[in-house]
Design a protein around this motif. Structure first.
Motif: not given
Ligand code: 6R9
Length: 635
Positions: A43-45, A265-268, A429-431, A453-458
């Protein structure tokens, strides 16, 4: 068009739109194409900012060092991964290839294992900017241990607090460090800190300065002989995407520092993607970020982001003023630096010096300049642009935080037209959203508000180590369903963002975030002190400097005030670190307070800034009379 490397403004808008409309597809495509996975995600997110919980690339399996090192060996084995430039320019620089980095990291990983360090264990790293600092960080990641790097300028108390909070089993340090003309004995600081940390059972010591130090039997060992004996093969521990990678402490506006936890993973993916685009990194470039790996900038943009791209990254041990104020430019010339990423405070300090320090060096290799850590003022921006970039190298003013893991708002060179003092546009990806004090989003342009910020980023931090409630309170309670940054910002007529500074009690001094509370705590521990308040005021080099207002227990305190100032400064240096010493300490009879007992820092800030013509509404003060008295004796 490649989503991974954006080439022009039109492409940026296309990519940005996609990243907002289909964030999962957007990040999955990048993750799939540009990284090595042992198993793909299910699952991506999944996310919920009310809990708050964020998971990227769930159940994927990987090792970040395989992505930062192993996968480059076939094509870039003999390429330089790290150029290490020592404090003293007469000592030789080291060029560490990807093959060598692989060996060193594996050896150190095997040493950690032989000391009983396992996946999930915390290792504290308290080292100067020597290659072993990078090896240590990567060796932890190699075996799935969680690194907690503590900047080697922090005091023993600050080191102890962080070591205890993360419950570290091991400490990696050095005998000492070189900073310009100074030599610092780090091992003494560690010994003192470890008196309070009985669970640290093993200390590995890098030999750097060669000075006399104590080695505690059964606990302390020199690193180098252990590495010599260790095997250069160490299979990477395969971890889950959401397994912790590191803890990094950042000051809070209250109480103890927060251990921000970043996962793998998201950080990378995010640091690699932003590094590529924001520095326009292309094969053959030599990239230099002047930060210390003790800060997030060093984690993301000296180590992980560059290495994930197979880049050549420079580590500098010294300071910009040694042996003279031309050192940075000498290094740019010597290593033919193509991207140069530094902090406004360094720019301002260097801009004050004779321009010959710059002009004596050939800076023609430079293609991109970067700034980070605090708002860059117009004058510094122009000096950087005119004298270092010669009007040829775009400046990327990169806004982000320890908590965000990677750069959030920034121009991309040769893509985004720059504008002095503006961080410009959000990364894909940044909102971002600007909020008013009632918690409503402010739409449209030419507006200002509080940056959220209204949406998560990795690469968003997943929690505060050991205190998820604090994570929720600090970042997700101000505005429902949004991440609140603590910064104020404005959005201009074309949608460019300009960061205007902190809206809380964090003061940025020379690019370092300092919470006022821990400094006040340190002052208040002095037996002669009753109460204190610390505020920031503008300073032409440091950005902000600290001004402390101190009430003494006995107003007729007989001791000399200069002595008291010295003692208070010493107390702060011991408890927080030398960087937190105020420029000014004023002894006062009282502090302006609201009826609910809160210190009115707004007024103290004005006094400290010598701007008392309009103090605003003081009618809610319990004790308006103290204000005049403070102004009369202001320093
Ligand atoms: C990366 C880093 C975060 C705080 C942040 C903001 C300030 C950083 C900035 C900037 C204006 C920039 N900040 N970059 N302000 N323009 N380009 O510095 O992380 O140490 O956690 O500090 O620094 O106030 O909230 P960190």
């Amino acid at each position: 068009m490649s989503n991974y490397h954006i080439k022009n403004l039109e492409e940026y808008f296309q990519v940005y739109r996609k990243s907002v409309r289909e964030p999962e597809n957007f990040w999955a495509e990048i993750a799939e194409e540009h990284f090595t996975w042992r198993k793909k995600w299910d699952n991506v997110l999944s996310w919920d900012f009310t809990k708050p919980e964020v998971k990227w690339f769930e159940n994927a399996k990987l090792n970040i060092t395989e992505n930062c090192i192993d996968r480059h060996l076939l094509t870039r084995g003999e390429k330089t991964a790290i150029i290490w430039e020592p404090n003293d320019s007469s000592e030789e620089a080291q060029h560490i290839t990807y093959n060598e980095l692989h060996k060193k990291v594996n050896k150190l990983a095997n040493v950690l294992k032989s000391k009983g360090i396992q996946k999930g264990d915390r290792v504290c790293i308290y080292l100067p900017m020597v290659p072993e600092l990078a090896y240590s960080v990567l060796a932890c990641a190699r075996i799935g241990a969680i690194h907690s790097v503590v900047f080697a300028g922090f005091s023993s108390k600050a080191l102890a607090t962080r070591t205890l909070d993360a419950d570290c089993k091991m400490m990696i340090t050095s005998d000492g460090s070189y900073r310009g003309a100074k030599t610092l004995n780090l091992k003494n600081i560690v010994d003192e800190a470890l008196e309070d940390c009985p669970d640290v059972s093993s200390v590995l010591v890098v030999k750097r300065t060669g000075e006399e130090i104590n080695m505690k039997d059964g606990r302390d060992e020199w690193l180098s002989p252990l590495m010599d004996k260790a095997s250069e093969q160490c299979a990477p521990e395969i971890v889950d995407a959401e397994d912790p990678l590191f803890i990094l402490y950042t000051s809070g506006s209250t109480g103890k520092p927060k251990g921000m936890l970043h996962t793998t993973a998201g950080y990378m993916v995010y640091t690699a993607f932003t590094f590529k685009n924001i520095f326009n990194y292309t094969e053959g470039d030599v990239y230099w970020c002047t930060a210390d790996i003790g800060w997030i900038t060093g984690h993301s943009y000296i180590v992980y982001g560059p290495l994930a791209n197979g880049a050549t990254t420079v580590m500098f041990e010294g300071v910009p003023s040694y042996p003279d104020y031309g050192r940075f430019w000498e290094i740019v010339e010597k290593h033919k630096i193509t991207q140069f990423y530094t902090a406004p405070t360094a720019i301002r300090a260097l801009a004050k010096r004779n321009i010959e320090f710059v002009e004596n060096h050939d800076l023609s290799s430079l293609k991109v300049l970067g700034s980070v850590g605090e708002p860059i003022n117009e004058e510094a921006w122009h000096w950087f642009n005119d004298n270092i970039g010669k009007n040829q190298s775009p400046i990327v003013d990169t806004w982000w935080q320890t908590e965000t893991g990677g750069i959030m708002i920034s121009p991309m060179p040769y893509v985004t037209p720059t504008k002095p003092t503006y961080a410009t546009l959000p990364m894909p990806g940044i909102q971002p959203s600007l909020m008013d004090d009632d918690g409503k989003e402010i739409k449209g342009n030419q507006v200002s508000g509080r940056l959220s910020v209204k949406f998560p980023w990795p690469s968003i931090a997943r929690t505060v180590w050991g205190d998820h409630e604090r994570y929720k309170d600090t970042y997700f309670s101000t505005f429902e369903g949004k991440y609140f940054t603590g910064d104020g910002a404005m959005r201009d007529e074309v949608g460019y963002y300009r960061i205007t500074g902190r809206t809380d009690d964090v003061i940025i001094v020379s690019g370092h975030n300092l919470g006022t509370a821990p400094i006040e705590d340190a002052i208040n521990e002095h037996p002669a002190v009753a109460e204190s308040a610390v505020v920031g005021f503008p300073h032409d080099v440091k950005g902000n400097a600290l001004y402390a207002f101190v009430i003494l227990k006995e107003s007729g305190e007989s001791r000399k005030r200069d002595n008291l100032r010295k003692e208070i400064n010493q107390q702060i240096a011991d408890k927080v670190g030398p960087i937190a010493k105020p420029d000014k300490i004023q002894f006062v009879e009282g502090l302006p307070k609201t009826r609910s007992g809160k210190i009115m820092r707004r007024i103290l800030r004005k006094i400290a800034s010598d701007d008392t013509s309009d103090l605003g509404d003081t009618s809610t003060l319990l004790n308006p009379e103290v204000v005049e008295a403070i102004i009369a004796e202001a320093l």
